[in-house]
Design an enzyme around this catalytic site. Structure first.
Site, PDB file in Angstrom:
ATOM      1  N   LYS A   1       4.195  -6.968   0.487  1.00 18.40           N
ATOM      2  CA  LYS A   1       5.604  -6.933   0.076  1.00 18.40           C
ATOM      3  C   LYS A   1       5.690  -7.042  -1.451  1.00 18.40           C
ATOM      4  CE  LYS A   1       9.830  -9.667   0.478  1.00 18.40           C
ATOM      5  NZ  LYS A   1      10.262 -10.510  -0.543  1.00 18.40           N
TER       6      LYS A   1
ATOM      7  N   LYS B   1       9.156 -23.299  -1.746  1.00 20.58           N
ATOM      8  CA  LYS B   1       9.067 -23.327  -3.205  1.00 20.58           C
ATOM      9  C   LYS B   1       8.149 -24.462  -3.663  1.00 20.58           C
ATOM     10  CE  LYS B   1      13.388 -20.973  -4.288  1.00 20.58           C
ATOM     11  NZ  LYS B   1      14.793 -21.133  -4.663  1.00 20.58           N
TER      12      LYS B   1
ATOM     13  N   LYS C   1       7.835 -10.589  -7.352  1.00 18.30           N
ATOM     14  CA  LYS C   1       7.438 -11.143  -8.665  1.00 18.30           C
ATOM     15  C   LYS C   1       6.248 -12.059  -8.503  1.00 18.30           C
ATOM     16  CE  LYS C   1      11.247 -13.376  -9.741  1.00 18.30           C
ATOM     17  NZ  LYS C   1      12.344 -12.816  -8.957  1.00 18.30           N
TER      18      LYS C   1
HETATM   19  P1  ADP Z   1      10.940 -11.789  -5.603  1.00 17.04           P
HETATM   20  O1  ADP Z   1      10.237 -11.816  -4.265  1.00 17.04           O
HETATM   21  O2  ADP Z   1      10.409 -10.732  -6.486  1.00 17.04           O
HETATM   22  O3  ADP Z   1      10.976 -13.169  -6.265  1.00 17.04           O
HETATM   23  P2  ADP Z   1      13.665 -12.346  -4.988  1.00 17.04           P
HETATM   24  O4  ADP Z   1      13.258 -13.350  -3.958  1.00 17.04           O
HETATM   25  O5  ADP Z   1      14.278 -12.829  -6.273  1.00 17.04           O
HETATM   26  O6  ADP Z   1      12.433 -11.382  -5.300  1.00 17.04           O
HETATM   27  O7  ADP Z   1      14.631 -11.311  -4.279  1.00 17.04           O
HETATM   28  C1  ADP Z   1      15.936 -10.976  -4.675  1.00 17.04           C
HETATM   29  C2  ADP Z   1      16.495 -10.051  -3.614  1.00 17.04           C
HETATM   30  O8  ADP Z   1      15.714  -8.838  -3.500  1.00 17.04           O
HETATM   31  C3  ADP Z   1      16.488 -10.684  -2.216  1.00 17.04           C
HETATM   32  O9  ADP Z   1      17.701 -10.367  -1.569  1.00 17.04           O
HETATM   33  C4  ADP Z   1      15.337 -10.024  -1.496  1.00 17.04           C
HETATM   34  O10 ADP Z   1      15.589  -9.904  -0.122  1.00 17.04           O
HETATM   35  C5  ADP Z   1      15.258  -8.639  -2.157  1.00 17.04           C
HETATM   36  N1  ADP Z   1      13.843  -8.205  -2.207  1.00 17.04           N
HETATM   37  C6  ADP Z   1      12.860  -8.744  -2.960  1.00 17.04           C
HETATM   38  N2  ADP Z   1      11.664  -8.123  -2.759  1.00 17.04           N
HETATM   39  C7  ADP Z   1      11.904  -7.150  -1.837  1.00 17.04           C
HETATM   40  C8  ADP Z   1      11.074  -6.154  -1.203  1.00 17.04           C
HETATM   41  N3  ADP Z   1       9.789  -6.038  -1.508  1.00 17.04           N
HETATM   42  N4  ADP Z   1      11.651  -5.347  -0.312  1.00 17.04           N
HETATM   43  C9  ADP Z   1      12.977  -5.440  -0.010  1.00 17.04           C
HETATM   44  N5  ADP Z   1      13.804  -6.345  -0.567  1.00 17.04           N
HETATM   45  C10 ADP Z   1      13.298  -7.210  -1.474  1.00 17.04           C
END
Ligand code: ADP
Ligand code: TRP
Length: 318
Positions: free
Chosen positions: A190, A111, A193
């Site tokens: 992948k 982060k 956000k």
């Molecule tokens: P972001 O990458 O959009 O910030 P987060 O880290 O807040 O998403 O992820 C929240 C949850 O969603 C986590 O448990 C993460 O493993 C799952 N997740 C996020 N993006 C994906 C993806 N592209 N494929 C599968 N699971 C995902």
């Protein structure tokens, strides 16, 4: 058995979150005796420092939970900040947490590398998360790979505490659902956000259409055979299909389904699939949300309060 699941209110839910986290967690929780779902708004303060935005994200997150089918009469659903025991326990846990344990946390380093302010709160984030988990005697915490280390830290902190003060906490197990696909974003990486490549779950139809029609493809001609395995449109579409439907669609790609047509079909499937969820979300009133949050916090505080009694006695604060 108690299964516990939490989500940061840090932006619009996308289908990566839905298929990668929300759906498998809900499936896991239906097998449990009690399930606890909460929105970790105190954690979100480490990254969202705009009050209007946080207010919006909190409400969106609660709507997302309910729209996705979490039933507040069967599960305990609440906001972390409505249960002050989380921060109380976090302080006590921080006094048995070795610095080295937090210094090894990769999420903090990642982060900070991404440009997030290296605050004390960001550094001690895993201690608050440990409090989240240990307050509810959770046996199982289903998480994505990125959160596994945090659950292990919670377990290490529980062991430290139990060794110092006697058996107080249940040791939580992270549960990584191995067969969860990584959902690709509109650029093929992948979906996340932070990469700006998401398809929102509950965005306007126009924004969903724009995202889907903008999925990046290779330069094959209209009717050339396409490779479904390397195509983000197919990889996303597949999430909505049974194995046999996916096989049939893959065969159409191989015999030259144009990308434009493939995207239109995905859009139709997408809107259809999520229509009942969207309707449920739109029907939620402010009063519904307030009732769910208040009732959930009350039930959570009964459990968390008992845990704090135990903890305070153990350390000599009673
Ligand atoms: P972001 O990458 O959009 O910030 P987060 O880290 O807040 O998403 O992820 C929240 C949850 O969603 C986590 O448990 C993460 O493993 C799952 N997740 C996020 N993006 C994906 C993806 N592209 N494929 C599968 N699971 C995902
Ligand atoms: N750190 C988790 C995430 O970013 C959110 C979280 C906070 C959590 N407390 C938790 C997850 C307790 C599971 C259990 O996704």
């Amino acid at each position: 058995m108690r299964v516990l699941s939490a989500m940061q209110p840090s932006g619009q839910l996308h289908i990566g979150n839905y298929f990668g986290s929300m759906l498998p967690n809900m499936a896991r929780a239906t097998k449990a005796e009690t399930s606890v779902y909460f929105i970790v708004d105190l954690h979100a303060l480490t990254t969202v420092q705009d009050p209007a935005l946080l207010r919006q994200f909190r409400m969106d997150a609660l709507k997302d939970y309910l729209a996705c089918g979490i039933d507040p009469t069967r599960s305990i659903v609440f906001f972390q900040s409505d249960v002050p025991e989380h921060t109380e326990l976090a302080w006590i846990l921080s006094t048995v947490t070795p610095m080295g344990l937090l210094e090894r946390a990769v999420s903090y380093k990642e982060k900070v590398e991404k440009g997030i302010q290296a605050s004390v709160g960001l550094f001690t984030y895993p201690v608050l998360m440990a409090a989240d988990i240990l307050l509810y005697d959770a046996d199982v915490v289903p998480v994505g790979k990125d959160q596994k280390q945090h659950v292990e830290i919670a377990r290490d902190i529980a062991v430290k505490f139990n060794n110092a003060y006697g058996e107080t906490f249940v040791l939580p197990e992270p549960e990584i659902q191995a067969n969860i696909a990584v959902v690709p974003g509109t650029d093929g990486q992948k979906m996340s956000k932070s990469y700006g490549n998401t398809i929102p779950l509950f965005g306007s139809e126009a924004s969903i259409k724009k995202a889907i029609m903008g999925i990046v493809t290779d330069s094959k001609g209209m009717n050339d055979p396409k490779d479904p395995q390397s195509c983000a449109i197919f990889q996303i579409h597949k999430l909505f299909l049974s194995a046999s439907e996916a096989q049939a669609l893959a065969a159409e790609y191989a015999s030259g389904l144009p990308y434009g047509e493939a995207k239109k079909r995905l859009l139709l499937t997408y809107m259809d699939h999520f229509a009942p969820l969207r309707r449920r979300r739109e029907a939620l009133t402010e009063a519904d949300l307030r009732d769910v949050a208040q009732n959930g916090a009350k039930r959570a505080r009964e459990i968390a309060g008992r845990a704090m009694e135990r903890v305070c006695k153990a350390v000599g604060l009673r």
